[in-house]
Design an enzyme around this catalytic site. Structure first.
Site, PDB file in Angstrom:
ATOM      1  N   SER B 242      13.842  78.518  84.468  1.00 31.22           N
ATOM      2  CA  SER B 242      14.805  78.411  83.370  1.00 31.22           C
ATOM      3  C   SER B 242      14.335  78.927  82.002  1.00 31.22           C
ATOM      4  CB  SER B 242      15.054  76.835  83.434  1.00 31.22           C
ATOM      5  OG  SER B 242      15.447  76.438  84.723  1.00 31.22           O
ATOM      6  N   SER B 280      18.555  79.471  87.039  1.00 26.03           N
ATOM      7  CA  SER B 280      17.705  79.327  85.737  1.00 26.03           C
ATOM      8  C   SER B 280      18.727  78.354  84.874  1.00 26.03           C
ATOM      9  CB  SER B 280      17.862  80.530  85.336  1.00 26.03           C
ATOM     10  OG  SER B 280      16.926  80.659  83.944  1.00 26.03           O
ATOM     11  N   ASP B 282      19.737  77.470  81.266  1.00 21.50           N
ATOM     12  CA  ASP B 282      19.481  78.100  80.265  1.00 21.50           C
ATOM     13  C   ASP B 282      20.200  77.416  79.080  1.00 21.50           C
ATOM     14  OD1 ASP B 282      17.971  79.996  81.523  1.00 21.50           O
ATOM     15  OD2 ASP B 282      19.341  81.619  81.692  1.00 21.50           O
TER      16      ASP B 282
END
Lengths: 352, 352, 352, 352
Positions: B242, B280, B282
């Site tokens: 991430s 991920s 984000d």
């Protein structure tokens, strides 16, 4: 008169290989099975702007998710607004219901609602007895070259674009809605690209079409090479304009998953040099025309995300490479980017 | 034992000049006046993972918007979720009220809530008689190197990071929350950068800090040069991880405007090679610590947007360049990217 | 021919006292200083539907945030979509920039885009040399009574509504965009109400106008009394239709705060019996025409929230009470709710 | 000591029949097959507040979507934030991925993160080798009665609530997370209700549980009867507090559809008298534990929307009716609403 010059190269013609994934047969949004595209280009008159008369440098582009009655056979869809300084029509209903029931049209900002109304004509004719339709229209502002207030796109142009839609279709640059647009200070307009994504459930295609009217000449980059550090148009512009990004796929995704897809398109824009400036209305429409109800696991989406980022970057680059110089109202001019110079720069930076 | 090697270069040390705008005095988030940063790095043990014992490769990083009581003097803020596969704490209240009332902490995924609870200890102590606080915590997953289930970050570490926060602070790489993180297949972690933005109302600073734990080694690029085409770690990883991106500014922006700022950070990630893969998480946090009520016109934001994109790209590159090799639990290893090789590639591509 | 009967009572005429707060001078959206409203009602023909000919039972309503050039003097605004099955135009730009730069028009679903285009005519005329406008249009579906595909609202009607806008204006029921609408199975249409909100910074007005075309007859309630348990129209309808809710205030709010305001309007709808059924496009537009830059603390908003909930509930009730029976295309009929019966029920339940 | 008195009536015991739809077997969230609920109630000490010692008037409530390993068998879900002044944990990931992988816990505001951390203990134990979990916690503020800074809910209480979860479970009022809460100026807490929704695909259950800590005594209404006009607590309070609304169903809905469901819960709150005041963190969690992949058409959702609105209204009413008087820290007292008076008022207004 046609500005669309088939001799101008695409990114691949220059030897660029953008990203990790292979492109589809024609490297275009129409690589997604059943998707077709139609452009109507309106170029008329020259000289001083006379509102309602011209000069006309505009057009309309339609993307048909499939060749059948789209109201009857809706497609799963999502929208994302990266920068909402724009007039796009039809987004709230797509967000709520996760589907598109209209051809997708792109056009000049001030023609947005006439084009939407023309889609009502079209949908009403095809679906007698139905009294509610959600037309989808995206737009960019071609006022620099075009008599925008004149709103020269009419219903007959929209019908002609729909009826004339074809696949494959790799028309790019000064065509359809792209006729009067500007990309990174150069002539911009329509661009397209695609990627093949190998998933456990099969190989799916992601196709992207952009209507490019955004960007600062100093920031243009191609496959990472910063063209804008070496090559600028003689007449620098203020940063205005917008970009519409349409993502199509045959992967059987839910609307939530398509929302994730849509949010990645802006990452392709960033790689081409975009920063989504204040005045740039940056809207993304993503749809899947899959008919089977196969299920794509979340974990498999990464490959599709990569496909979106890569195909968007390449579509934008294509929209600039392929656009010839256009002289518009009041002699305003957008120059086609000089291909030789671009080629040299790419070579000097070792990417081709 | 400290992995944080001041000898490893930043992007500017390699001669990179990313973007159009100048950076601030230390090219760090702490260039924004009154912002300070504190890191507590936890490295202990080696060998086989024994849950609750170690090895420990983790830490906590705090960003203080100013040096005063943050609950009493809240800062205007916004959040944006580019990819919501993550556990960040405190986002809904920031979205609703447009302000942050807590130090911002970054840490290991499974330590998120203990760190949030420690912020309650801190805020309660500072503000007796107050019974509601909204702690802000971002996280990335360091399980590859760290005994993550052991949750080794405790309240005392959080307090130490807060009390020890300094400005300027250009610690990067294997430090604080970055201790166990991975960036584009290499050792990643903390990175920072800043830009000076000249607006009609004055020169304002945009500073970015990233906790980088994302990316595919094949896609890493620096100032557009595709490092990942020439240089890969020996042990390729699956795409997990991430990135947290914290944006600070002293420009007097509204929370709506900061929301626009936050949505641009992902564009900097894209330029560094990120695609916001499925796994991920984000997340972006943006705040302004301006105290005057000056008004920034929307039209002026473009320069700030550019600053965010550029500083985010550079912060990510710094987070990779500056991180030394770390050997973690079960002998798992993330290698620091070889600087000489990177230098050569950049030179060969003509950007330095 | 006019269906708008001034003899039909409003909620207050029946003795209802909805909520805790006092209403403004005329209990209408035009109680907000500088706000004016114009209606153009189109009623023509009867009998069998002949598409493009009639019968016509439709219209257009405009709300002007102030009497000056709205493009030059934009107002702070927010939008909220409670149920996005609708075609409202202009929402994304309001969400991004937090302001409205166009008259707000309400009309029949399929006339949405022609009305938007007419606003371009209007805005272009008033602002020569400007090439970008964001028209705001809300809509409900009047197909049950009206030749909706005929799209009988034209640019001249929009201009007439704008030029004829007045304050105070308490026209309700079968007027303007409300002409062909249905409310809780009865004839519906336009309704309005207001509340005075005493805040530390002064007394501010919240005004609401609804275009009511939603609701199930069984669920209609007035001040909590469940009318629908005792009184149903002879011809029950399927649950279709929508509601537009426009909230105006002179409180100096930010767009974020107006977003909070907008999210409360649906609570007033709920109290009148609405459930936001699948087919009901429920959209809220909120604006402040305050000119001073006073600052309203978040903590003070609760009173304004109360005002929105109460005024929305009452506007909806007014839209039903005030609407006369209308016979439309193909003899389709919506009956005005019988006032005597309503009065009796309210009395029997002890609220008047 | 237990405040939970089974003698206090629910809405149906008073003769109220809220809405159009029938309720499930026990009129509780546990009517949704496989859903179970566990409460741990913490009541200890009295007198002056001594931080960390007490008095303790708090607890934790868990809702288990099914009886199996929730991380392995995730449920489809959505969240909606009506008013984001709250600390709920885990929302961004649910929004992104459309699923819940943790027990849902409700508790006291400042215990939020310790409870989240306890869920990590639980999930880690059940799923060795997994290093990422997204715990879901909702909260309301019980500081008026409870030593909130003391954070008396510990991991063992969370485990006990999970292990002790049962179905049917109609515990309401002063129980679990509801122990220290206030509803419309009276003692509030936990309430629950359900509705049976007949759809073409079968009869599905919608169950709601609320943690009620919101509302102004003057606005309380039951089945439309405005109790607050006739009956007020002796000690009026400032409007603080929040409400958590958890919606469960066995209808096989997508996460997008559950998002539509979630947005209706606030309409039930409005009918009970709520206005989502500034200080009220109003969060909704909706999930479906259907296992088959049947498809519910959008058009069928209206009945489920009705079920949510009705069950939420009734759950809130139950949470107030069923709650006994509680004396908390510093002698602060919340009175159970006097049932006889409520009964009289309902009768006088002709609804029972």
């Amino acid at each position: 008169m046609s500005y669309h010059s088939s001799e101008r190269p695409r990114a691949t013609d220059l030897g660029l290989k953008i990203g990790l994934l292979p492109h589809g047969a024609h490297n275009a949004i129409t690589d997604v099975p059943r998707v077709s595209v139609g452009h109507v280009t309106l170029i008329d008159g020259e000289g001083i702007l006379e509102m309602g008369r011209g000069p006309v440098r505009t057009g309309v582009t339609v993307i048909l998710p499939h060749g059948r009655n789209i109201f009857q056979e809706k497609v799963t869809a999502a929208v994302y607004v990266l920068n909402g300084f724009g007039k796009s029509v039809g987004f709230p209903q797509v967000a709520e219901l996760g589907r598109i029931e209209s051809p997708i049209a792109l056009t000049s900002t001030l023609s947005t609602w006439r084009v939407a109304d023309a889609l009502i004509d079209f949908l009403s004719e095809e679906n007698p007895g139905v009294y509610s339709f959600n037309p989808i229209v995206g737009e960019c502002n071609d006022a620099y070259l075009n008599d925008i207030v004149g709103r020269h796109v009419t219903a007959k142009h929209v019908f002609r674009a729909i009826k004339g839609a074809t696949s494959p279709n790799i028309d790019e640059g000064v065509v359809g809605a792209g006729t009067g647009m500007t990309g990174f200070g150069w002539k911009g307009g329509i661009g397209t690209s695609s990627r093949l994504c190998e998933l456990p459930a099969g190989v799916f295609t992601v196709g992207v079409m952009t209507l490019t009217n955004t960007g600062d000449a100093r920031e243009l980059r191609m496959d990472g090479v910063q063209i804008g550090r070496r090559l600028l148009p003689s007449d620098m512009m203020e940063d205005r304009g917008s970009i519409m990004m349409v993502v199509a796929t045959d992967a059987p995704l839910s609307s939530r998953q398509l929302g994730r897809i849509a949010r990645r398109a802006g990452m392709g824009l960033a790689r081409a040099g975009g920063i989504a400036g204040h005045g740039s209305g940056d809207f993304i429409i993503a749809f899947s025309n899959a008919t089977e109800q196969a299920h794509i696991e979340e974990e498999e989406l990464t490959t599709l995300f990569r496909g979106v980022v890569e195909a968007t970057e390449e579509a934008i680059i294509n929209s600039v490479l392929r656009a010839e110089t256009v002289v518009g109202r009041d002699g305003n001019t957008r120059h086609g980017i000089p291909i030789d110079r671009v080629s040299d720069i790419l070579r000097e930076h070792g990417v081709v």
